[in-house]
Design a protein around this motif. Structure first.
Motif, short mmCIF file in Angstrom:
data_model
loop_
_atom_site.label_atom_id
_atom_site.label_comp_id
_atom_site.label_asym_id
_atom_site.label_seq_id
_atom_site.Cartn_x
_atom_site.Cartn_y
_atom_site.Cartn_z
N VAL A 192 0.84 -1.19 0.00
CA VAL A 192 0.00 0.00 0.00
C VAL A 192 0.88 1.24 0.00
O VAL A 192 1.85 1.32 0.75
N ASN A 193 0.56 2.21 -0.84
CA ASN A 193 1.23 3.51 -0.82
C ASN A 193 0.40 4.46 0.06
O ASN A 193 -0.73 4.79 -0.28
N CYS A 194 0.98 4.87 1.17
CA CYS A 194 0.26 5.69 2.14
C CYS A 194 0.87 7.09 2.19
O CYS A 194 2.05 7.25 2.50
N VAL A 195 0.07 8.09 1.89
CA VAL A 195 0.52 9.49 1.89
C VAL A 195 0.41 10.06 3.30
O VAL A 195 -0.67 10.04 3.91
N ILE A 196 1.53 10.53 3.83
CA ILE A 196 1.58 11.13 5.16
C ILE A 196 2.29 12.48 5.05
O ILE A 196 2.61 12.94 3.96
N GLY A 197 2.53 13.11 6.20
CA GLY A 197 3.29 14.35 6.22
C GLY A 197 4.74 14.08 6.61
O GLY A 197 5.17 12.93 6.70
N ASN A 198 5.49 15.15 6.85
CA ASN A 198 6.91 15.00 7.15
C ASN A 198 7.18 14.62 8.60
O ASN A 198 8.00 13.75 8.87
N GLN A 226 3.51 -4.89 7.41
CA GLN A 226 4.72 -4.26 6.89
C GLN A 226 4.65 -4.00 5.38
O GLN A 226 5.54 -3.36 4.82
N ASN A 227 3.61 -4.49 4.73
CA ASN A 227 3.49 -4.32 3.28
C ASN A 227 2.91 -2.95 2.94
O ASN A 227 1.84 -2.82 2.34
N VAL A 228 3.62 -1.92 3.35
CA VAL A 228 3.17 -0.55 3.12
C VAL A 228 4.39 0.35 2.91
O VAL A 228 5.43 0.16 3.55
N LYS A 229 4.26 1.28 2.00
CA LYS A 229 5.31 2.27 1.75
C LYS A 229 4.75 3.64 2.11
O LYS A 229 3.66 4.01 1.68
N PHE A 230 5.51 4.39 2.90
CA PHE A 230 5.04 5.70 3.35
C PHE A 230 5.64 6.80 2.48
O PHE A 230 6.84 6.82 2.19
N LEU A 231 4.77 7.71 2.04
CA LEU A 231 5.15 8.80 1.14
C LEU A 231 4.94 10.13 1.84
O LEU A 231 3.83 10.69 1.81
N PRO A 232 5.97 10.66 2.51
CA PRO A 232 5.82 11.97 3.17
C PRO A 232 5.82 13.10 2.15
O PRO A 232 6.70 13.17 1.29
N VAL A 233 4.82 13.96 2.23
CA VAL A 233 4.71 15.08 1.28
C VAL A 233 4.40 16.36 2.04
O VAL A 233 3.90 16.33 3.17
N GLN A 234 4.71 17.49 1.41
CA GLN A 234 4.31 18.78 1.96
C GLN A 234 2.80 18.92 1.85
O GLN A 234 2.14 18.23 1.06
N ALA A 241 0.83 21.03 0.51
CA ALA A 241 0.28 21.40 -0.81
C ALA A 241 0.18 20.22 -1.76
O ALA A 241 -0.61 20.24 -2.70
N GLN A 242 0.99 19.18 -1.53
CA GLN A 242 0.98 18.01 -2.41
C GLN A 242 0.04 16.90 -1.93
O GLN A 242 -0.08 15.86 -2.58
N SER A 243 -0.63 17.11 -0.81
CA SER A 243 -1.46 16.06 -0.22
C SER A 243 -2.54 15.56 -1.17
O SER A 243 -2.70 14.36 -1.38
N PHE A 244 -3.27 16.50 -1.76
CA PHE A 244 -4.40 16.12 -2.61
C PHE A 244 -3.94 15.54 -3.94
O PHE A 244 -4.47 14.53 -4.40
N THR A 245 -2.96 16.19 -4.56
CA THR A 245 -2.51 15.73 -5.88
C THR A 245 -1.87 14.35 -5.80
O THR A 245 -1.92 13.59 -6.77
#
Length: 343
Positions: free
Chosen positions: A37-43, A77-85, A87-91
């Motif tokens: 799973v690609n999970c979008v988080i913050g920094n 553990q089958n997850v990758k975390f994608l920290p974004v600013q 402004a990039q959360s929605f896109t």
């Protein structure tokens, strides 16, 4: 020539159809094929998402994403975390880079209707507050008339300040930042009179201050902030997986099922509801496209909602937030946490 042209047209049409099918595969199908799973988080937001000393992500939002991975793969553990600013959360979600957004995002009407997202469940009820230096001698937001306020741009916090300032004639002046770490540094370097954020965020930022005792969070709560998951709009199959994973965590706490006793309960419970939840009987998994033990895997690998809350933001955590008497308590304890029916 006519036969050749028809052949070309049919081939072109078939390729276009195949391409369209590939582009419109559901997120669940893509996640299964990808293997994580690609999970979008913050920094960094201690208690919700931050790196520990071993360089591993931890926090409430992190556990929610791990729960979804456990539901799909039987492995948290089958997850990758994608920290974004911010402004990039929605896109990140709209573009398909991320599968789910779990980063302390407040569910608002405009975000739900204009950003190409579907907001699902609220996993933490919060409210916006203000933090000041103790030596400022301020005990109420209404004593901050004309003050400068550090705030993250593009957030509901920025809009709430404008509304509150106007309603109370405070003439608050915002100093906006794109990066939360830069905002925090500016406040701790006395470049703003106050810092505003959700109160859980203020507790996190104070805990990371050079001298936490030098700062005080003012008593007022000026907004309702429902921190919620979001996924790409109009993908109900994937949305169902995310929201029922969360529901399983809540239901487990309601039934007294924890990561430590789930094996014993699974082996011995005679409750029809518990047996359906844990995949011993019934076929609730089929509508989700998941294995029959998906909820068991969530609870075993990650825990129930209470366990997730306590280890990340509870009284003995870095944030030290009480749950009793808040909206984050179970419904039967006067809170808002309520699992839909597993039947």
């Amino acid at each position: 020539m006519l036969k050749l042209s028809m052949s070309i047209l049919l081939t072109s049409s078939l390729l276009s159809t195949q391409s369209f099918a590939a582009d419109t595969d559901s997120t669940l199908t893509q996640v299964k094929e990808r293997g994580y799973v690609n999970c979008v988080i913050g920094n960094s937001f201690p208690g919700f998402y931050s790196l520990n000393k071993e360089g591993e992500w931890q926090g409430m939002d992190i556990d929610m994403c791990r729960g979804v991975a456990a539901a799909v793969f039987g492995d948290a553990q089958n997850v990758k975390f994608l920290p974004v600013q911010w402004a990039q959360s929605f896109t990140s979600i709209k573009s398909g880079k991320g599968d789910m957004l779990s980063k302390g995002m407040t569910w608002t009407l405009s975000r739900d209707t204009e950003q190409g997202l579907d907001f699902l469940d609220t996993y933490f009820y919060d409210g916006q507050g203000f933090m000041v230096r103790k030596d400022l001698g301020v005990t109420s937001v209404k004593e901050l008339e004309g003050a400068t306020i550090c705030v993250l741009t593009g957030t509901s916090s920025e809009l709430n300040i404008a509304d509150y300032s106007r309603a109370h004639n405070l003439d608050l002046k915002t100093v906006v930042f794109d990066d939360s770490s830069v905002r925090n540094t500016a406040f701790f370097n006395n470049n703003c009179d106050a810092l505003t954020n959700d109160k859980s965020g203020l507790a996190a930022q104070r805990s990371a201050a050079p001298n936490p005792a030098d700062y005080v969070i003012l008593p007022e709560t000026i907004s309702k902030e429902a921190l919620s998951f979001a996924v790409k709009q109009n993908d109900s199959e994937w949305a169902n997986v995310v929201k029922w994973t969360f529901a399983a965590m809540i239901a487990a706490e309601e039934f007294g099922i924890t990561s430590k006793n789930v094996d014993d309960i699974r082996a011995n419970s005679q409750s029809p509801v518990v047996r359906r939840l844990l995949g011993i009987e019934g076929n609730l998994n089929k509508g989700l496209g998941l294995p029959d033990d998906w909820a068991y895997q969530v609870i075993k690998n990650v825990g129930n909602y209470g366990e997730v809350y306590e280890r990340n933001v509870g009284p003995n955590s870095v944030l030290g937030l009480e749950r009793e008497g808040t909206l984050n308590a179970l419904w039967k304890d006067g809170g808002m946490m309520y699992a839909k029916s597993f039947r």
